[in-house]
Design an enzyme around this catalytic site. Structure first.
Site, PDB file in Angstrom:
ATOM      1  N   LEU A 102       9.781  -3.427   5.543  1.00 52.52           N
ATOM      2  CA  LEU A 102       9.087  -2.182   5.883  1.00 52.52           C
ATOM      3  C   LEU A 102       8.615  -1.589   4.568  1.00 52.52           C
ATOM      4  O   LEU A 102       9.383  -1.540   3.601  1.00 52.52           O
ATOM      5  CB  LEU A 102      10.032  -1.201   6.579  1.00 52.52           C
ATOM      6  CG  LEU A 102      10.424  -1.516   8.031  1.00 52.52           C
ATOM      7  CD1 LEU A 102      11.522  -0.561   8.498  1.00 52.52           C
ATOM      8  CD2 LEU A 102       9.210  -1.406   8.951  1.00 52.52           C
ATOM      9  N   ASP A 103       7.372  -1.152   4.514  1.00 51.79           N
ATOM     10  CA  ASP A 103       6.879  -0.624   3.241  1.00 51.79           C
ATOM     11  C   ASP A 103       7.550   0.719   2.918  1.00 51.79           C
ATOM     12  O   ASP A 103       8.234   1.322   3.752  1.00 51.79           O
ATOM     13  CB  ASP A 103       5.347  -0.515   3.240  1.00 51.79           C
ATOM     14  CG  ASP A 103       4.806   0.471   4.262  1.00 51.79           C
ATOM     15  OD1 ASP A 103       5.236   1.640   4.241  1.00 51.79           O
ATOM     16  OD2 ASP A 103       3.939   0.088   5.071  1.00 51.79           O
ATOM     17  N   LYS A 104       7.347   1.156   1.702  1.00 49.30           N
ATOM     18  CA  LYS A 104       8.031   2.346   1.193  1.00 49.30           C
ATOM     19  C   LYS A 104       7.792   3.569   2.066  1.00 49.30           C
ATOM     20  O   LYS A 104       8.679   4.417   2.233  1.00 49.30           O
ATOM     21  CB  LYS A 104       7.564   2.620  -0.236  1.00 49.30           C
ATOM     22  CG  LYS A 104       8.241   3.804  -0.916  1.00 49.30           C
ATOM     23  CD  LYS A 104       7.761   3.946  -2.354  1.00 49.30           C
ATOM     24  CE  LYS A 104       8.453   5.111  -3.055  1.00 49.30           C
ATOM     25  NZ  LYS A 104       7.997   5.245  -4.464  1.00 49.30           N
ATOM     26  N   SER A 144       7.249   3.655   5.280  1.00 47.58           N
ATOM     27  CA  SER A 144       7.621   3.441   6.681  1.00 47.58           C
ATOM     28  C   SER A 144       9.132   3.556   6.845  1.00 47.58           C
ATOM     29  O   SER A 144       9.889   3.371   5.899  1.00 47.58           O
ATOM     30  CB  SER A 144       7.157   2.056   7.154  1.00 47.58           C
ATOM     31  OG  SER A 144       5.753   1.933   7.054  1.00 47.58           O
ATOM     32  N   ARG A 184      -0.752  -1.041   9.734  1.00 50.57           N
ATOM     33  CA  ARG A 184      -1.714  -0.188   9.017  1.00 50.57           C
ATOM     34  C   ARG A 184      -3.087  -0.854   8.947  1.00 50.57           C
ATOM     35  O   ARG A 184      -4.126  -0.196   9.123  1.00 50.57           O
ATOM     36  CB  ARG A 184      -1.188   0.123   7.616  1.00 50.57           C
ATOM     37  CG  ARG A 184       0.118   0.921   7.624  1.00 50.57           C
ATOM     38  CD  ARG A 184       0.606   1.228   6.210  1.00 50.57           C
ATOM     39  NE  ARG A 184       1.931   1.834   6.230  1.00 50.57           N
ATOM     40  CZ  ARG A 184       2.174   3.123   6.414  1.00 50.57           C
ATOM     41  NH1 ARG A 184       1.153   3.955   6.594  1.00 50.57           N
ATOM     42  NH2 ARG A 184       3.409   3.604   6.415  1.00 50.57           N
TER      43      ARG A 184
END
Length: 251
Positions: free
Chosen positions: A118-120, A122, A205
């Site tokens: 999960l990106d930063k 999220s 995204r």
């Protein structure tokens, strides 16, 4: 528990309790014991059955370090509620997911790895394991493990997103292979739930970007049959999954 008998020193080292020299010091100081408090030694073993040359051979559950049960045995599967602002990395500047786990776990062998990322910016359900085969099964599109995300958007939905995402023909910018079909559920003018069966880089995204929209917040609600709400984890919290919870992931 070790699959076959292994020297206690090697076993503790593989669980991140220190280098060879540091683990030998723990043993020499009598800090490694059985459940009854009896000190164990370098040549004792972890496993089942009677040792060939005397000494002790004990299961994982019977071992203690400083009176505390050992960290989980190899083959662990952990669920975390990843908060916003934390990166799925070991080296990035700022807070990383490993800061939320026991410090020793970074030294385990095999390494404890995130199952996907999960990106930063999220949040949501993030799994960890040290089982390479399980990692592959949970991340490979061939195993059709659904992942459910809730997104809030910068602009109103246009109305054709569900059809576009379900078609299996959407190409992301810079890619030549179409996305697998995905299911979109509209929750509001600027809110949607999206179920994917693959995990490409920043996929949610980029999917909405392809429609001319932007994701403001992104939260992963579930993986397979395992939902974050059912786990009851607060942001930043984690725990080992029980057998019945692992079964919801097909393991």
């Amino acid at each position: 528990m070790a699959a076959k008998p292994v020297k206690l020193r090697q076993y503790l080292q593989s669980l991140g309790y220190g280098t060879r020299r540091e683990v030998e010091a723990l043993l020499a100081e009598g800090r490694v014991t059985d459940a009854g408090g009896e000190a164990l030694y370098v040549d004792d073993e972890v496993g089942e059955g009677t040792p060939v040359r005397g000494g002790h051979r004990l299961p994982h559950a019977a071992l203690r370090v400083d009176g505390l049960p050992l960290d989980p045995a190899q083959g662990l599967l952990v669920a975390m509620h990843k908060p916003i602002g934390v990166t799925c990395s070991t080296k990035d500047p700022g807070r990383v997911v490993y800061d939320l786990l026991p410090a020793r776990w970074k030294a385990r062998e095999p390494i404890v790895s995130p199952v996907g990322r999960l990106d930063k910016d999220s949040s949501g359900l993030l799994l960890f394991t040290d089982d390479g085969q399980l990692l592959h099964r949970l991340t490979s599109p061939k195993h059709h493990q659904p992942k459910v995300y809730r997104a809030t958007l910068a602009e109103d939905l246009r109305g054709n997103e569900a059809e576009l995402f379900a078609a299996g023909s959407l190409l992301l910018e810079g890619e030549t292979k179409p996305l697998l079909p995905a299911v979109l559920e509209v929750l509001g003018p600027r809110e949607a739930r999206l179920t994917l069966h693959e995990g490409r880089y920043h996929q949610v995204r980029r999917m909405f970007a392809a429609t001319g929209n932007a994701v403001l917040t992104l939260h992963r609600e579930a993986i397979g049959g395992l939902s974050l709400d059912a786990l009851g984890l607060a942001a930043g919290a984690w725990r080992l999954l029980a057998a019945e919870e692992r079964a919801l992931l097909g393991h």
